[in-house]
Design a protein around this motif. Structure first.
Motif, PDB file in Angstrom:
ATOM      1  N   THR A   8       0.826  -1.211   0.000  1.00 56.38           N
ATOM      2  CA  THR A   8       0.000   0.000   0.000  1.00 56.38           C
ATOM      3  C   THR A   8       0.861   1.261   0.000  1.00 56.38           C
ATOM      4  O   THR A   8       0.334   2.370   0.013  1.00 56.38           O
TER       5      THR A   8
ATOM      6  N   ARG B 258       2.393   0.307  -3.861  1.00 54.43           N
ATOM      7  CA  ARG B 258       1.088   0.264  -4.536  1.00 54.43           C
ATOM      8  C   ARG B 258       1.250   0.421  -6.047  1.00 54.43           C
ATOM      9  O   ARG B 258       0.432  -0.053  -6.824  1.00 54.43           O
TER      10      ARG B 258
ATOM     11  N   ALA C 123      -1.511  -7.617  -1.816  1.00 55.54           N
ATOM     12  CA  ALA C 123      -0.830  -6.446  -1.241  1.00 55.54           C
ATOM     13  C   ALA C 123      -0.904  -6.577   0.271  1.00 55.54           C
ATOM     14  O   ALA C 123      -1.996  -6.622   0.841  1.00 55.54           O
TER      15      ALA C 123
ATOM     16  N   SER D 243      -0.042  -5.309   4.150  1.00 57.22           N
ATOM     17  CA  SER D 243       0.327  -4.187   5.019  1.00 57.22           C
ATOM     18  C   SER D 243      -0.389  -4.369   6.356  1.00 57.22           C
ATOM     19  O   SER D 243      -1.262  -5.232   6.472  1.00 57.22           O
TER      20      SER D 243
ATOM     21  N   PRO E 219      -4.708  -2.297   5.745  1.00 57.24           N
ATOM     22  CA  PRO E 219      -5.192  -2.344   4.358  1.00 57.24           C
ATOM     23  C   PRO E 219      -5.985  -1.083   4.005  1.00 57.24           C
ATOM     24  O   PRO E 219      -6.607  -0.467   4.881  1.00 57.24           O
ATOM     25  N   ARG E 220      -5.928  -0.709   2.743  1.00 54.50           N
ATOM     26  CA  ARG E 220      -6.625   0.496   2.285  1.00 54.50           C
ATOM     27  C   ARG E 220      -8.123   0.243   2.166  1.00 54.50           C
ATOM     28  O   ARG E 220      -8.535  -0.852   1.777  1.00 54.50           O
TER      29      ARG E 220
ATOM     30  N   LEU F 161      -6.861  -1.539  -4.472  1.00 49.59           N
ATOM     31  CA  LEU F 161      -5.647  -1.259  -5.243  1.00 49.59           C
ATOM     32  C   LEU F 161      -5.817  -1.974  -6.575  1.00 49.59           C
ATOM     33  O   LEU F 161      -5.923  -3.198  -6.616  1.00 49.59           O
TER      34      LEU F 161
ATOM     35  N   GLN G 268      -6.063  -7.526  -0.763  1.00 51.11           N
ATOM     36  CA  GLN G 268      -5.291  -6.880   0.305  1.00 51.11           C
ATOM     37  C   GLN G 268      -5.296  -7.784   1.535  1.00 51.11           C
ATOM     38  O   GLN G 268      -6.337  -8.297   1.916  1.00 51.11           O
TER      39      GLN G 268
END
Ligand SMILES: NC(=O)c1ccc[n+]([C@@H]2O[C@H](COP(=O)([O-])OP(=O)(O)OC[C@H]3O[C@@H](n4cnc5c(N)ncnc54)[C@H](OP(=O)(O)O)[C@@H]3O)[C@@H](O)[C@H]2O)c1
Length: 314
Positions: free
Chosen positions: A22, A27, A42, A44, A47-48, A52, A63
């Protein structure tokens, strides 16, 4: 050997796991991999909320929440991957999160877990100037990190970017903001340190090509830098010229910057770190004898376009 097309034990696997997926670089690596029809996780700690995606916005990544400091979450995150990228950063030490813990021990844990899971390609993001013998704890940890990753995962590829630029960077964006508001611009020392800023998308493309196995290579280290070398002084002037701003420059001794950075690191949003000051003390340009963007078929882009992207966003 790393970075060969998938072999039988990984037949059918087309998954790349990006730790730090991220982040500023991560990203973009995720997006570039999705553009190559690779499945991507992805990873992290946070998470966003937004997905993504690839550059068309149509293919999303998965994610995954995991902490590189927690070995059990590493193992789950890498399982079933053909390639793993470590794009995790730590710029300021806080409590147990030390440069040694994150950039050396956790990097080694991730490389070992990837090896044990049958991962075929491991890409470690480091930085130009990494040096296991440096007096700077940050630069030393980056250099030691490279060594332990190569020991844990024979054939691992190290990618060392120069300072990276892009619309949301912490480097050119800061210079662009400051040249527009300060009557006199303070330089690091005399401003003679030589830098070779690289566009973050070019580095992301390089990493995605390596992680997707698009390039069969025996090279184990790539240094990714931009098309032009500037002294810091020249770089500030170039940004000001691009923004059509007149600027006066003032040398400031490194000892003053170190004191300012020490104080700044206690602030919640850290505007300047000691490792940034350490990195600015020595030239940060690509070695002539190591492969880089050109060897991966990528034509590097200069800072002019980035300055205008930043200007449009302001
Ligand atoms: N930026 C530059 O100019 C530059 C230049 C040369 C080299 N590099 C190197 O390039 C790499 C990427 O840098 P960047 O600037 O893109 O970093 P960044 O924007 O700070 O992103 C770091 C990423 O790592 C994740 N992360 C941090 N700690 C983690 C942990 N304990 N467990 C799991 N995920 C974690 C972050 O997400 P969460 O916080 O949500 O976990 C984020 O996704 C680093 O190795 C850096 O040293 C950067």
């Amino acid at each position: 050997m790393a970075n060969q097309p998938a072999r039988n034990n990984l037949a059918g696997k087309n998954m790349v796991t990006v730790f730090g997926g991220t982040g500023f670089l991560g990203r973009r690596i995720v997006s570039r991999l999705l553009d190559k029809s690779v499945d991507v996780r992805a990873v992290s700690r946070h998470p966003r909320e937004n997905k993504l995606n690839d550059s068309s916005g149509k293919r999303p990544s998965r994610q995954i929440k995991a902490d590189i400091l927690d070995p059990s979450s590493i193992a789950a995150a890498v399982a079933g991957s053909r390639a793993v990228v470590n794009a995790i950063s730590l710029y300021v030490e806080r409590g147990g999160q030390t440069f040694e813990r994150v950039h050396v021990e956790a990097a080694a844990d991730l490389a070992a877990a990837s090896r044990d899971a049958g991962v075929e390609i491991f890409v470690q993001i480091s930085g130009i100037g990494s040096d296991p013998k440096s007096r700077s704890s940050y630069i030393r940890a980056r250099g030691r990190g490279e060594e332990v990753v190569k020991a844990a995962f024979p054939g691992a590829v190290i990618v060392r970017p120069a300072v990276m630029t892009g619309p949301d960077d912490a480097f050119i964006t800061t210079i662009a903001r400051l040249v527009q508001i300060l009557p006199i611009y303070p330089l690091f020392g005399e401003g003679r340190t030589r830098l070779q800023p690289v566009y973050v998308e070019d580095v992301a493309e390089a990493v995605s090509r390596l992680a997707a196995g698009k390039y069969a290579t025996d090279a184990s280290i790539f240094e990714c830098a931009g098309p032009r070398i500037y002294s810091y002084r020249e770089l500030v002037r170039e940004v000001a010229t691009q923004l059509k701003v007149r600027i006066r420059l003032m040398p400031v001794p490194f000892a003053v910057w170190s004191m300012l950075a020490t104080a700044a690191e206690s602030l919640p949003a850290v505007p300047l770190t000691r490792n940034q000051v350490d990195l600015m003390r020595r030239d940060n340009v690509a070695a002539n004898d190591l492969p880089g963007l050109a060897e991966l078929g990528i034509q590097s882009r200069g800072i002019e376009a980035v300055v205008h992207m930043i200007e449009r966003q302001a």
